[in-house]
Design an enzyme around this catalytic site. Structure first.
Site, PDB file in Angstrom:
ATOM      1  N   SER A 144       0.861  -1.187   0.000  1.00  0.00           N
ATOM      2  CA  SER A 144       0.000   0.000   0.000  1.00  0.00           C
ATOM      3  C   SER A 144       0.897   1.237   0.000  1.00  0.00           C
ATOM      4  O   SER A 144       1.700   1.404  -0.915  1.00  0.00           O
ATOM      5  CB  SER A 144      -0.946  -0.012   1.207  1.00  0.00           C
ATOM      6  OG  SER A 144      -1.833   1.078   1.160  1.00  0.00           O
ATOM      7  N   HIS A 171      -2.879  -1.036  -3.231  1.00  0.00           N
ATOM      8  CA  HIS A 171      -3.931  -0.043  -3.029  1.00  0.00           C
ATOM      9  C   HIS A 171      -3.602   1.174  -3.898  1.00  0.00           C
ATOM     10  O   HIS A 171      -2.519   1.752  -3.770  1.00  0.00           O
ATOM     11  CB  HIS A 171      -4.001   0.369  -1.554  1.00  0.00           C
ATOM     12  CG  HIS A 171      -4.240  -0.779  -0.634  1.00  0.00           C
ATOM     13  ND1 HIS A 171      -3.900  -0.755   0.704  1.00  0.00           N
ATOM     14  CD2 HIS A 171      -4.797  -2.006  -0.852  1.00  0.00           C
ATOM     15  CE1 HIS A 171      -4.233  -1.909   1.262  1.00  0.00           C
ATOM     16  NE2 HIS A 171      -4.767  -2.688   0.340  1.00  0.00           N
ATOM     17  N   ASP A 270      -4.385  -4.727   5.955  1.00  0.00           N
ATOM     18  CA  ASP A 270      -4.693  -5.592   4.817  1.00  0.00           C
ATOM     19  C   ASP A 270      -3.515  -6.514   4.508  1.00  0.00           C
ATOM     20  O   ASP A 270      -2.361  -6.091   4.509  1.00  0.00           O
ATOM     21  CB  ASP A 270      -5.017  -4.737   3.589  1.00  0.00           C
ATOM     22  CG  ASP A 270      -5.547  -5.560   2.429  1.00  0.00           C
ATOM     23  OD1 ASP A 270      -6.127  -6.633   2.679  1.00  0.00           O
ATOM     24  OD2 ASP A 270      -5.399  -5.124   1.275  1.00  0.00           O
TER      25      ASP A 270
END
Length: 327
Positions: A144, A171, A270
């Site tokens: 991310s 992401h 995540d």
């Protein structure tokens, strides 16, 4: 053994289900009326075997069963009413389909023996022939905040002719994915980087990046062990789509102990649960050490969950991946 039953007759399905449950170790995962529904169910919840009594004089039913057996590698027992095409079938074990009043204990004893035989055969023959060295068949990467820089460093260190497909969930804002894939292609000359496409077969040495606002998962495996990719519009997970957890869980489902996953810098948690599932299936996870993370969120969450097999600074990850593949 988890069994999916497909037959147009609800009575026949009920008879098979009730009698199979009398045999120890058997569970009915689903009961559906045709092959199309069987394919839809099996894609989301893969059974150990399928019992089908559908009318295979219909070409579309033939293709559904062939897909289940040859593309998804699920053993199929076809209860046939004697059609010539059924007898010539090369992908299913054929048993005579009884009349409605002839589903006897002897028939179910024979059916159970057949299921045990094909399940055993499937286990013995299910060794995918992906070109990877060692036990790993797929490399998954999740990141991310700070991810592009971290991922490019890892990818650049893998050298040319990397022997596994690489699936990558990052992401990213909607509209920025094409530019990022192009940037990777310019920076990482040793591998091919592209946005994943729905239905494509992932090849060794290529990085398949999840597009913005689409989950990247594995749909099923080809006979050679290569994954067929699926782009999913399922709801975001914890407000994230793509979600690293979705990718990692998918890899664990299809490859088990043959998954090698890397979780890099990023905010939030995540990927942690996905790493845990990979570890539970016997796979291997590497998470980035705090010392090189732009944001030590996702790796920290995996560590806290006990889902990090190794914790390494960014500059050491590529060499470790190559070392693991050579073992």
């Amino acid at each position: 053994m988890r069994i999916l039953i497909a037959d147009s007759s609800a009575i026949v399905r009920a008879i098979i289900e009730q009698n199979l449950k009398k045999h120890e170790g058997y569970e009915i995962s689903a009961s559906v009326s045709n092959g199309k529904k069987a394919v839809a169910i099996a894609r989301g919840d893969v059974p150990d075997a399928i019992i089908s009594g559908v009318d295979t004089s219909e070409s579309w039913e033939q293709e559904n069963l062939r897909f289940l057996a040859e593309e998804m590698h699920i053993p199929v027992v076809l209860l046939s009413e004697g059609k010539v095409w059924d007898r010539a079938s090369s992908f299913a074990v054929i048993l005579d389909k009884p009349k409605l009043n002839a589903y006897t204990p002897a028939f179910f004893d024979s059916l159970v023996k057949t299921l045990e035989k094909i399940a055993d055969s499937s286990v013995k023959s299910s060794s995918p022939s992906v070109e990877g060295k060692g036990e790993f068949k797929i490399l998954c990467i999740g990141a991310s905040t700070g991810g592009p820089s971290a991922v490019s460093e890892v990818l650049s260190g893998l050298g040319k002719d990397f022997p596994l497909p690489i699936l990558y969930a990052q992401h990213i804002e909607i509209g920025a994915d094409k530019a990022m894939a192009g940037w990777f292609s310019g920076v990482c000359k040793n591998v091919r980087v592209k946005l994943a496409e729905d239905g494509e077969i992932a090849q060794a040495g290529t990085v398949y990046m999840a597009p913005a606002d689409r989950h990247l998962v594995i749909d099923y495996l080809k006979s050679n062990g290569l994954p067929v990719l699926h782009l999913s519009d399922e709801e975001p997970e914890r407000f994230l789509r793509p979600a690293v957890n979705k990718l990692f869980r998918s890899a664990a489902k299809f490859y088990g102990k043959n998954v090698l996953a890397v979780l890099l810098t990023g905010m939030g948690a995540d990927g942690a649960e996905g790493c845990k599932e990979i570890c539970d299936k016997g796979g291997w996870t590497i998470v980035e050490d705090k010392s090189t993370c732009a944001v030590f969120g996702m790796p920290a969450a995996a560590i806290d969950l006990g889902a990090a097999r190794e914790i390494l600074p960014r500059g050491s990850i590529a060499a470790r991946i190559l070392e693991l593949l050579c073992k």
